[in-house]
Design an enzyme around this catalytic site. Structure first.
Site, PDB file in Angstrom:
ATOM      1  N   ARG A 120       7.948 -15.883  -1.749  1.00 52.95           N
ATOM      2  CA  ARG A 120       7.983 -14.723  -0.858  1.00 52.95           C
ATOM      3  C   ARG A 120       9.433 -14.316  -0.603  1.00 52.95           C
ATOM      4  NH1 ARG A 120       4.719 -10.616   0.632  1.00 52.95           N
ATOM      5  NH2 ARG A 120       4.589 -10.269   2.858  1.00 52.95           N
ATOM      6  N   THR A 420       1.216  -4.137  -4.946  1.00 53.39           N
ATOM      7  CA  THR A 420       0.935  -5.489  -5.422  1.00 53.39           C
ATOM      8  C   THR A 420       0.126  -5.535  -6.729  1.00 53.39           C
ATOM      9  OG1 THR A 420       0.994  -6.122  -3.074  1.00 53.39           O
ATOM     10  CG2 THR A 420       0.114  -7.750  -4.574  1.00 53.39           C
ATOM     11  N   THR A 438       4.289  -8.965  -5.866  1.00 53.39           N
ATOM     12  CA  THR A 438       4.414  -7.673  -5.168  1.00 53.39           C
ATOM     13  C   THR A 438       5.862  -7.202  -5.050  1.00 53.39           C
ATOM     14  OG1 THR A 438       3.785  -6.548  -3.106  1.00 53.39           O
ATOM     15  CG2 THR A 438       4.581  -8.799  -2.882  1.00 53.39           C
ATOM     16  N   GLU A 464       9.681  -5.462   1.060  1.00 49.03           N
ATOM     17  CA  GLU A 464       8.778  -6.458   1.669  1.00 49.03           C
ATOM     18  C   GLU A 464       9.013  -6.659   3.154  1.00 49.03           C
ATOM     19  OE1 GLU A 464       5.533  -7.610   0.448  1.00 49.03           O
ATOM     20  OE2 GLU A 464       6.948  -7.516  -1.201  1.00 49.03           O
ATOM     21  N   SER A 493      -0.601 -10.633   3.070  1.00 50.19           N
ATOM     22  CA  SER A 493      -2.064 -10.687   2.945  1.00 50.19           C
ATOM     23  C   SER A 493      -2.472 -11.206   1.572  1.00 50.19           C
ATOM     24  CB  SER A 493      -2.654  -9.287   3.118  1.00 50.19           C
ATOM     25  OG  SER A 493      -2.277  -8.756   4.351  1.00 50.19           O
ATOM     26  N   GLY A 515      -3.561  -4.722  -2.887  1.00 47.32           N
ATOM     27  CA  GLY A 515      -4.210  -3.829  -1.932  1.00 47.32           C
ATOM     28  C   GLY A 515      -3.771  -3.958  -0.487  1.00 47.32           C
ATOM     29  N   GLY A 516      -2.557  -4.490  -0.225  1.00 46.04           N
ATOM     30  CA  GLY A 516      -2.090  -4.599   1.157  1.00 46.04           C
ATOM     31  C   GLY A 516      -3.035  -5.474   1.968  1.00 46.04           C
TER      32      GLY A 516
HETATM   33  N1  GLY Z   1       3.031  -6.765   0.368  1.00 41.45           N
HETATM   34  C1  GLY Z   1       1.672  -7.156   0.288  1.00 41.45           C
HETATM   35  C2  GLY Z   1       1.418  -8.432   0.964  1.00 41.45           C
HETATM   36  O1  GLY Z   1       2.201  -9.332   0.883  1.00 41.45           O
HETATM   37  O2  GLY Z   1       0.420  -8.577   1.616  1.00 41.45           O
END
Ligand code: GLY
Length: 611
Positions: A120, A420, A438, A464, A493, A515-516
């Protein structure tokens, strides 16, 4: 499908002889990446057959990316090798969704244990909880935060892949760059999905590097099928082949990246070369929980990503809550989720999203309730939460109290999330990868890095950090768990998921979606469709999508009958119908091999040797 004919144009890249692999009937061949025939798929919802394979399988969001993984697997590469080749090609051909300028979660199973690799993005060390506040201390308009230098997190994709490759790679790292180098140098046909993204895009043109790469001299996006070359990215991939993640930590590309962020014309960020150099991927304890399927009596273990992802926690809560209601036994009605089932599902979703907003943040900064995230999945807690579901919708759920102790955090207000891509792989040794990756929004922060050495193209930087709460506190000054802090990773997510049979411990499925925040519901649908409703991966992916983020009940437009909408409204639901464009990719283990599904709403395909 035309694309599946390939192998005619053999180009010498790197020849790697691989021997002594498994007893799989398909023997590994030397790795000579062959540029495949390139697809010209139409736009929109396209029925897909599902793919039966044997030996191995790979699924990704773009046919060129899937093919790169396929060729790596054919050459005896491992699941993680294939995922690396796929990710590099996605950086080129699906640049709007993921890439080396972003971050990723990699879940890996080696036949015995599951490992969770966290790549991340991180906030620069100088970032504070005022990052997205204006001069008056008010949160910026969301898009102003996105299209800026403020939103760019320190990229983690290369570091996490490098870490996983050190532990599970078989082919040399450099070999895995070859497909992306070759495609970047020779050019790839711009896909309908990328073209549609460019047409809908209002901000990318403001970045001169992106403007000259994606658009023609009149400012129009290049058309579908246009052969786009990216020599700058090819040069970066060549550097990555030699220096690995160091290529983005030190040297001309790292310097260009930092300059791009710090010299943003309106809202510069604080990222430094030291932030890039300090970034480390992390190994986390995967989050696994048991799931008893009431329609079949079968038991499974589901494994996914712990915080900073909120995905697996929310999915586990929803499945656990539903199992305490009659929804756990409900079948499909005429091939669709019924209004009764959708009522229970979206109520469970409201409860799960209320907890997500209250509790979840980077575990290196945020205390889990009662010191353990699993308190949020405790059967007694989920039974108590399920008792809040009545015959009428609660509309907006309040967070619970999983550990029985008072929380120190305020709920995070709802914010937009997008973007993503997802990659699923099972190799010939049975290793499995579920990787969700993503740059956040479509085209990320709309900043394209180019090292300034006279080459065309580059790669996009993530936004991000807008997955953090813009507001650091509630109105009373109570801090929000997912507020910005220097070095912290924003809540996600992303829900890469591996499913195992509980008794035998055998792998059953690998899957996930972009998909967020709705990733959680797309992945939830994948699990419920395959495990509860007895559908295969493709049939499940084809089902209409549904969601609630603890507000309206959202249904995929034109996919549910009017009677379903009316029945939900009769239960007090504020029903909205929208596109809900999932991008699920999943591979399930069958008695004879594998069966993969790819989302008909996007361009993904699955590949593997035919049975
Ligand atoms: N940017 C999408 C996620 O990490 O949920």
């Amino acid at each position: 499908m035309k694309f599946l004919k390939y192998g005619s144009k053999l180009k010498l890249a790197v020849a790697v002889l691989v021997g002594g692999l498994s007893a799989c009937a398909i023997q590994p061949t030397a790795f000579n990446y062959a540029t495949p025939d390139q697809p010209n798929d139409p736009v929109g919802y396209q029925e897909k057959p599902g793919w039966a394979t044997q030996g191995f399988a790979v699924a990704a969001a773009n046919p060129l990316a899937t093919d790169a993984g396929y060729q790596v697997l054919m050459a005896g590469g491992s699941a993680i090798d294939a995922a690396i080749a796929v990710q590099m090609v996605l950086t080129l051909v699906e640049p709007q969704s993921s890439g080396i300028g972003g971050g990723a979660f990699v879940l890996h199973h080696d036949g015995k244990k599951v490992e969770a690799y966290d790549g991340r993005e991180a906030a620069p060390s100088a970032a504070t909880d005022k990052l997205f506040l204006d001069a008056q201390g008010k949160p910026l308009p969301f898009i102003d935060g996105v299209v800026s230098g403020l939103s760019v997190g320190v990229p983690g994709t290369l570091s996490v892949l490098e870490m996983a490759h050190k532990e599970h790679g078989k082919l040399p790292w450099a070999t895995l760059m070859q497909p992306a180098i070759q495609l970047a140098e020779q050019g790839f046909k711009l896909s309908p999905h990328l073209h549609r993204g460019l047409q809908a895009e209002a901000y990318l043109m403001k970045d001169p590097v992106a403007a000259s790469y994606f658009y023609d001299a009149q400012g129009k996006p290049h058309p579908v099928g246009y052969v786009l070359k990216n020599p700058e990215l090819a040069a970066i991939f060549r550097d990555i082949a030699v220096r690995g993640s160091q290529a983005l930590k030190q040297g001309p590309v790292a310097e260009a990246l930092v300059q791009k962020v710090r010299q943003h014309p309106t809202r510069p960020g604080s990222m430094t070369l030291q932030d890039l150099a300090n970034y480390k991927a992390k190994k986390r304890e995967p989050l696994c929980f048991d799931h008893a399927v009431q329609t079949t009596g079968k038991n499974f273990q589901l494994c996914g990503f712990p915080p900073p992802s909120s995905g697996t926690l929310a999915i586990g809560q929803m499945l656990g809550i539903l199992n305490n209601t009659s929804a756990g036994k409900m079948p499909l009605e005429q091939g669709l989720p019924s209004s009764d089932w959708l009522h229970f599902y979206t109520e469970a979703a409201r409860l799960a999203f209320a907890d997500r907003g209250q509790f979840v943040g980077d575990p290196d900064f945020v205390q889990a309730p009662g010191g353990d995230w699993k308190t949020m999945l405790h059967p007694t807690y989920l039974k108590q939460r399920s008792s809040l579901i009545g015959s009428q919708s609660m509309k907006v759920a309040q967070p619970g109290n999983p550990a029985g102790t008072k929380t120190a955090y305020a709920p995070m207000p709802s914010q937009e999330e997008y973007g993503t891509s997802h990659i699923s792989v099972i190799d010939r040794d049975g290793n499995a990868v579920a990787m969700t990756t993503t740059i956040e929004a479509v085209f990320g922060s709309r900043l394209m890095v180019n090292s300034g050495q006279g080459r065309h193209g580059g790669f996009l930087l993530n936004n991000e950090l807008t997955d953090f709460s813009f507001a650091p506190t509630d109105a009373k000054g109570l801090p929000i768990a997912n507020r910005v802090e220097g070095g912290k990773r924003p809540r996600s997510s992303m829900s890469p998921t591996l499913v195992f049979e509980k008794d035998s411990g055998k792998l059953k499925m690998t899957g996930g979606s972009p998909g967020g925040a709705v990733i959680i519901h797309y992945t939830g649908k994948l699990l419920i469709g395959t495990l509860q409703w007895g559908l295969n991966t493709q049939q499940t992916i084809n089902l209409p999508n549904f969601s609630s983020l603890n507000g309206p009940t959202i249904l995929e437009e034109k996919r549910f009958p009017e009677s379903t909408v009316k029945a939900l409204q009769g239960k007090g639901h504020d029903v909205r119908e929208t596109p809900l464009p999932s991008g699920l990719q999943a591979i399930e283990v069958t008695p004879t091999g594998f069966f993969g599904g790819a989302d008909p709403r996007r361009e993904g395909v699955v590949m593997g040797p035919k049975p």
